[in-house]
Design an enzyme around this catalytic site. Sequence first.
Site, PDB file in Angstrom:
ATOM      1  N   LYS A 208     -80.732  76.348  37.787  1.00 44.82           N
ATOM      2  CA  LYS A 208     -79.950  75.341  38.517  1.00 44.82           C
ATOM      3  C   LYS A 208     -78.895  74.766  37.577  1.00 44.82           C
ATOM      4  O   LYS A 208     -79.114  73.775  36.883  1.00 44.82           O
ATOM      5  CB  LYS A 208     -80.858  74.224  39.042  1.00 44.82           C
ATOM      6  N   SER A 410     -77.768  77.183  48.068  1.00 46.06           N
ATOM      7  CA  SER A 410     -78.413  75.878  47.959  1.00 46.06           C
ATOM      8  C   SER A 410     -78.479  75.214  49.331  1.00 46.06           C
ATOM      9  O   SER A 410     -79.141  75.722  50.227  1.00 46.06           O
ATOM     10  CB  SER A 410     -77.680  74.999  46.949  1.00 46.06           C
TER      11      SER A 410
END
Length: 618
Positions: A208, A410
């Site tokens: 991430k 996402s």
Amino acid sequence: MKTLFKFIGMIFKGFWKAITFIRMALANLLFLVFIAVLFFTFKQAEQVTALPEVKKESALIVNISGPIVEERSYLNPMDSITGSLLGSEMPRENVLFDIVDTIRHAQDDPQITGIVLALNEMPETNLTKLRYIAKALTEFRTSGKPVYAAGGMYNQSQYYLASYADKIFLSPDGGVMLKGYSAYNLYYKALLEKLDVNTHVFRVGTYKSAIEPFTRDDMSSEAKEAASRWLSQMWGAYVDDVASNRDIKPEALNPSMEEFLALMKEVNGDVAALALKIGLVDELATRQEIRAQMADVFGAKGKDSYNAIGFYEYQNTFFNDYSSASDDIAVVVVSGAIMDGRQQRNTVGGDTTAALLRQARNDDDVKAVVLRVDSPGGSAFASEVIRHEVVALREAGKPVVVSMSSLAASGGYWVSMSADKIIAQPTTLTGSIGVFSVITTFEKGLDNIGVNTDGIGTSPFSGVGVTTGLSDGASQAIQLGVEHAYNRFTGLVAEGRNIDINEMEKIAEGRVWTGQDAMNLGLVDEMGDFDDALAAAAKLAELDDYNVHWVQEPLSPVQQFLNEMFNHVSIAAFEHFNVSLPSAITPITEQMTQDATLLNSFNDPKGHYALCLNCNLL
């Protein structure tokens, strides 16, 4: 002492008068510009007597100018005026589906005898969108009508579409600029430290990397590992398509630096001659020579022109034909960063998009929905609000098919995962299943300039803020909240996609996947484009005939009037005010603007974000 105070008062009074004068002068200037624009618009309107038409057989010149988008955004006219005064006028937006529909209409139009691709003003565009346009060009060629490409300097995206032409012309002094794909960021950690800004990051997911620009001075090895895979797949797809179109070896499009320099030496540094030598183009020709050849094909128009009609002029000669079917397939577009609440069209508002889906659910004519997603994500809360409406549609008996465009990562994947079917293209970027939170505090910088914060509160969280910093307890609580959001995200994916929760750990952790990889991992059902998504929705709803109904946030009457008016105003009205920045530093300013926009989009009520930053770097 009275004299001193009187003197200080006179200074402040003078400052206030100066500020008032500047403010009034600016307001008057904008008002005069507004009046000039109105006059210019109405003068243009007087000259328009009828819609243009194709009076004789002509070539369609596809001269796309400006970015290619999924949905046209609303631009505040006053922002447009101000931007023009500063040399940053917003370019024309071209809706992807309008481009494809126009080419398809031309295919069946007997007055259009061919296409000339003149793409000099088309900016770099994501490969997934280019492939959809290329599909329409391929269909056009099946009609037996020729496609030519003419250019002076082809950028990578322009050349991709040009490769689908029957013949490519290049200026003798031009070139083909193929530089591959990359993912580079600006990194601000050192700058923030010098400014005494503390950045607190809470995340789950090894890959991430959305907040790395604010916490590092370079790209992490994990981010490089993930990006390397999808970048190589994207570039491989580009090379394979072009090599197949041009009937050349893929290696010719991807030489090493040593091989490229050797080729350059063979042609004495002439990049146009090099493009011809390796088969990227068919002929080096001046504009006059190209027009002469086009005159032979499409018929002469005067001494130095040929029968042709421009792309935007041609769009005004016809209206899209709509089916007379009684049933609709609704299309809702999710394009841009996902934010909480109601937002305008250039971003995705959780409440706004949910309302559009609810509108489709309550419309008896709508039998199925295609959710068109082109988003890097954003607010986790807003993404969940949208997903709930997708679930409600399915519970109402209306199937939902997701059509992934360039990216659905996402939060873009979060809104997609509960659909009946997910369709992506091999070059789509998706996945990036991870959650983070970022909080900046300024207590250190304030302390250095002699500003302190003190007080008393009723709970351990009362004094937590941007001027006081975060306590260890508050930091732990925020991290636990982020972990909960991540577990919910992965749990919903595992349930909705029927993936073992243990396997999710390998698939998630914020890692970005191409559409092809995502299908192999079970995140996507099949490869296909928007047309395939419509067909899948019709099949699920058992429809043989249907209308395509685009569900959009309506503009108010005032917004619609101003939008229509300013769409007819030429940029020439503002040319004398142009003070734009040098083109050499434009990439830097654009990147900094993008990063600032990213921070401004952080409005999740819990501070939880599912966002893929690197996905936008193409």
